[in-house]
Enzyme design. Sequence first.
Site, PDB file in Angstrom:
ATOM      1  N   GLY A  52       1.424  -2.740  -6.258  1.00 45.08           N
ATOM      2  CA  GLY A  52       1.309  -1.445  -5.600  1.00 45.08           C
ATOM      3  C   GLY A  52      -0.054  -0.829  -5.880  1.00 45.08           C
ATOM      4  N   GLY A  53      -0.101   0.037  -6.902  1.00 40.82           N
ATOM      5  CA  GLY A  53      -1.317   0.793  -7.223  1.00 40.82           C
ATOM      6  C   GLY A  53      -2.590  -0.037  -7.267  1.00 40.82           C
ATOM      7  N   TRP A  77       0.812  -1.228   0.000  1.00 42.45           N
ATOM      8  CA  TRP A  77       0.000   0.000   0.000  1.00 42.45           C
ATOM      9  C   TRP A  77       0.841   1.272   0.000  1.00 42.45           C
ATOM     10  CZ3 TRP A  77      -4.307  -1.040   4.236  1.00 42.45           C
ATOM     11  CH2 TRP A  77      -5.198  -1.996   3.742  1.00 42.45           C
ATOM     12  N   GLU A 102      11.908   2.147  -3.836  1.00 37.52           N
ATOM     13  CA  GLU A 102      11.647   3.498  -3.314  1.00 37.52           C
ATOM     14  C   GLU A 102      12.500   3.763  -2.077  1.00 37.52           C
ATOM     15  OE1 GLU A 102       7.377   3.148  -3.171  1.00 37.52           O
ATOM     16  OE2 GLU A 102       7.323   3.206  -5.350  1.00 37.52           O
ATOM     17  N   HIS A 106      12.910  -2.339  -1.082  1.00 36.69           N
ATOM     18  CA  HIS A 106      12.049  -1.800  -2.142  1.00 36.69           C
ATOM     19  C   HIS A 106      12.794  -0.646  -2.819  1.00 36.69           C
ATOM     20  CE1 HIS A 106       8.763   0.190  -4.181  1.00 36.69           C
ATOM     21  NE2 HIS A 106       8.092  -0.941  -4.077  1.00 36.69           N
TER      22      HIS A 106
HETATM   23  C1  PEP Z   1       5.538  -1.656  -5.893  1.00 41.10           C
HETATM   24  O1  PEP Z   1       5.751  -0.519  -5.518  1.00 41.10           O
HETATM   25  O2  PEP Z   1       5.985  -2.621  -5.247  1.00 41.10           O
HETATM   26  C2  PEP Z   1       4.745  -1.829  -7.108  1.00 41.10           C
HETATM   27  C3  PEP Z   1       4.821  -2.970  -7.726  1.00 41.10           C
HETATM   28  O3  PEP Z   1       4.002  -0.760  -7.508  1.00 41.10           O
HETATM   29  P1  PEP Z   1       3.007  -0.694  -8.786  1.00 41.10           P
HETATM   30  O4  PEP Z   1       2.227  -1.983  -8.828  1.00 41.10           O
HETATM   31  O5  PEP Z   1       2.128   0.496  -8.525  1.00 41.10           O
HETATM   32  O6  PEP Z   1       3.861  -0.528  -9.987  1.00 41.10           O
END
Ligand code: PEP
Length: 279
Positions: free
Chosen positions: A256-257, A38, A123, A121
Amino acid sequence: MEQSIESYIKNLVRETIGHTLGELQIQSDRRVYVIANWKMNKNLADTAEFFQTIKSSDDVSVVVCPPAQLLYPAHLFISQQGKSIGLGAQNVHWAEKGAYTGESSASMLKDVGCEYCLIGHSERRQYSFEDDLLVNKKVQQAIKSGLIPIICIGETLEEKNLLQTEQVLFKQLFGALKDIDSSNFILAYEPVWAIGTGQSATAELAQQTHAYIRSVLKQIMGEKADGISILYGGSANESNAADYSAMPDIDGVLVGGASLNAQSFDGIINVFAKGEQNS
Ligand code: PEP
């Protein structure tokens, strides 16, 4: 009736080692995971609603990683609903305890119901400057404390364009798994260029990269590499999930999203559950 040679051998093997070779194959099958990240989204009310709506599955392992403040409420909501959903943190500190303002230790995370923890991750590698050494210290602490690390690796767009993907993944894998004896971890291949961009990797490219990752894992841990679940992450959603689930080395997705909406996340779970039922 006389037994065929084949069934005679099967029975003999079953009596000797407790299962037939075919059953042994099934037992060594990798677990399939659909994991939600999330990130820094949702509040208490959203969290309650999400766990009311979402369905669990007997065929795949579903894990949700909310922000730290929502972990304990999420644990209570999951228990209240009686759903088979695992809880994961998005980060963990490498030290057991001490003067580390704002951080969470592995034992604190376990205490509030976590079984899993994202580590490395992209980020966090980007905004909190986590490098392979720090990732490795976190993996060590997580395993020591009984948390299952979900180790994230992946190349940037620049590295991809410079054809350095394999080099980057090799370094990240050897770095993260230095001195790790356990095979109780999950890997997530998340190309940085695919995260949150809508530019997901094609299933073919992801498969090819996962096969490479498994070959590096074999160099690190031998045949045990075959038992490690490798998930794909990067703009995975309900529409592309079936393509990933059809690939032999893609053992689920980190989302993620598309995990913020319970219906979309359920849709992805269903795709992988169907894939498992058909396998
Ligand atoms: C994530 O941040 O782990 C990810 C996979 O994000 P998204 O699905 O939004 O690309």
